[in-house]
Design a protein around this motif. Structure first.
Motif, short mmCIF file in Angstrom:
data_model
loop_
_atom_site.label_atom_id
_atom_site.label_comp_id
_atom_site.label_asym_id
_atom_site.label_seq_id
_atom_site.Cartn_x
_atom_site.Cartn_y
_atom_site.Cartn_z
N VAL A 1 104.13 81.06 96.77
CA VAL A 1 102.85 80.41 96.40
C VAL A 1 103.05 79.16 95.61
O VAL A 1 104.44 79.00 94.76
N ASP A 2 102.66 78.11 96.12
CA ASP A 2 103.06 76.50 95.46
C ASP A 2 101.92 75.65 95.53
O ASP A 2 100.76 76.36 95.73
N GLY A 3 102.14 74.39 95.08
CA GLY A 3 101.09 73.46 94.88
C GLY A 3 100.42 73.31 96.15
O GLY A 3 99.37 72.32 95.75
N ARG A 4 100.72 73.55 97.26
CA ARG A 4 100.08 73.28 98.47
C ARG A 4 99.05 74.28 98.82
O ARG A 4 98.21 74.10 99.93
N ARG A 5 98.75 75.18 98.18
CA ARG A 5 97.72 76.26 98.29
C ARG A 5 96.75 76.15 97.16
O ARG A 5 96.88 75.77 95.99
N LEU A 6 95.71 76.88 97.69
CA LEU A 6 94.41 77.13 96.69
C LEU A 6 94.68 78.34 95.87
O LEU A 6 95.04 79.22 96.47
N ARG A 7 94.67 77.99 94.57
CA ARG A 7 95.20 79.01 93.52
C ARG A 7 94.05 79.42 92.61
O ARG A 7 93.12 78.40 92.74
N ARG A 8 94.27 80.37 91.96
CA ARG A 8 93.28 80.86 90.77
C ARG A 8 92.96 79.61 89.84
O ARG A 8 91.87 79.18 89.36
N SER A 9 94.11 78.99 89.78
CA SER A 9 94.26 77.83 88.60
C SER A 9 93.29 76.65 89.45
O SER A 9 93.16 75.56 88.38
N SER A 10 93.08 76.54 90.61
CA SER A 10 92.32 75.48 91.21
C SER A 10 90.88 75.24 90.83
O SER A 10 90.36 74.41 91.15
N VAL A 11 90.48 76.60 90.12
CA VAL A 11 89.04 76.73 90.22
C VAL A 11 88.50 76.43 88.75
O VAL A 11 89.26 77.25 87.64
N THR A 12 87.58 75.52 88.56
CA THR A 12 86.85 75.56 87.25
C THR A 12 85.27 75.54 87.67
O THR A 12 84.96 75.57 88.66
N TRP A 13 84.52 75.57 86.56
CA TRP A 13 82.85 75.83 86.82
C TRP A 13 82.17 74.91 86.08
O TRP A 13 82.82 74.57 85.02
N ARG A 14 81.01 74.35 86.44
CA ARG A 14 80.20 73.77 85.64
C ARG A 14 78.69 74.50 85.63
O ARG A 14 78.26 74.69 86.78
N ILE A 15 78.53 75.11 84.63
CA ILE A 15 77.41 75.98 84.38
C ILE A 15 76.38 75.62 83.48
O ILE A 15 77.00 75.20 82.14
N GLY A 16 75.10 75.19 83.80
CA GLY A 16 74.26 74.80 82.95
C GLY A 16 74.62 73.33 82.43
O GLY A 16 74.32 72.95 81.07
N GLY A 17 75.49 72.52 83.28
CA GLY A 17 75.75 71.16 82.84
C GLY A 17 77.16 71.26 81.82
O GLY A 17 77.34 70.10 81.61
N VAL A 18 77.51 72.46 81.58
CA VAL A 18 78.93 72.54 80.62
C VAL A 18 79.85 72.92 81.37
O VAL A 18 79.75 73.90 82.29
N ASP A 19 81.35 72.21 81.36
CA ASP A 19 82.39 72.87 82.16
C ASP A 19 83.12 74.00 81.59
O ASP A 19 83.20 74.07 80.19
N PHE A 20 83.60 74.70 82.54
CA PHE A 20 84.45 75.96 81.97
C PHE A 20 85.40 76.21 82.88
O PHE A 20 85.43 76.26 83.76
#
Length: 252
Positions: free
Chosen positions: A38-57
């Motif tokens: 696994v390296d930076g060329r792949r989608l990883r769990r660290s690639s994901v964030t969320w915007r919920i109710g207008g707030v970033d998580f």
């Protein structure tokens, strides 16, 4: 294997299918090539964030993921790619997967995957987004290809399923955008294709605009094909027979 969409492997496969279509990812970005790490060329769990109710998580709670509402966003950071190996062109432009109630919604599929296969925070940078087990094992190309082939044969038993591959989802994303009325420069931006200087400096898309186009991708039925995938309709046999007659006449 028996298909069970409630099991972690098939939850991951659904998330992979819907995400690759919604965002036009390549197989090598979503699944790990055999024998590679696994390296930076792949989608990883660290690639994901969320915007919920207008707030970033960066790390929403299980309750927040379970209670996602239409208009929330799963935000993906594009990995390094063969046309952007230094991350100068696309990696800084987030992908906004908008949440809605459609069964093929990529944001909800990713949320279901994160709930089914939780990963420790310290392992997210080295764990593929789409895992084949609760231990975080990556979906490798050989497994991805095998599963896709079996699923296609089950879904379309009378079709030649060799016409489709994981790359068909990237093509399907572009075709759906075209059918939905997206202009060429927007298709290039959403599919992360490098093009003219004007595309290079194209303004980044906001969450609402990006999400609106993702919803349109889900709503299209695409029947585009290439000549190589059409039934044969030439006259090879007739021409071969004609040449055989000429050869016979010459011998006589």
């Amino acid at each position: 294997l028996r298909v069970d969409w409630s099991k972690p492997l098939f939850i991951a496969i659904k998330a992979m299918l819907t995400t690759m279509l919604a965002a036009g990812f390549r197989k090598a970005e979503a699944a790990l090539p055999n024998s590679e790490a696994v390296d930076g060329r792949r989608l990883r769990r660290s690639s994901v964030t969320w915007r919920i109710g207008g707030v970033d998580f960066a790390d929403p709670t299980n309750e927040q993921l379970q209670q996602l509402a239409d208009g929330d966003y799963c935000i993906l950071k594009p990995p390094l790619a063969k046309n952007d190996f230094l991350g100068l062109h696309f990696s800084w432009k987030p992908i906004y997967l908008v949440v809605d109630g459609d069964d093929s919604n990529a944001a909800r599929a990713i949320a279901e995957l994160l709930l089914a296969v939780p990963i420790a925070p310290e392992e997210r940078d080295t764990t593929m987004l789409f895992c084949s087990s609760t231990a975080g094992a990556p979906i490798r190309h050989s497994l991805a290809d095998s599963l896709l082939s079996h699923l296609l044969r089950a879904a379309f038993p009378s079709k030649d399923v060799s016409r489709w591959s994981w790359h068909s989802l990237r093509i399907g994303c572009a075709c759906s955008l075209l059918k939905a009325g997206a202009p060429p420069h927007l298709i290039q931006a959403l599919c992360r294709w490098r093009s003219t200087a004007s595309i290079e400096i194209y303004a980044r898309l906001g969450a609402a605009d990006y999400g609106r186009w993702v919803l349109r991708i889900q709503q299209q039925t695409v029947d585009a094909s290439t000549a190589s995938n059409l039934p044969r309709f030439d006259y090879d046999n007739v021409i071969a027979g004609y040449y055989n007659q000429l050869d016979t006449a010459a011998d006589a």
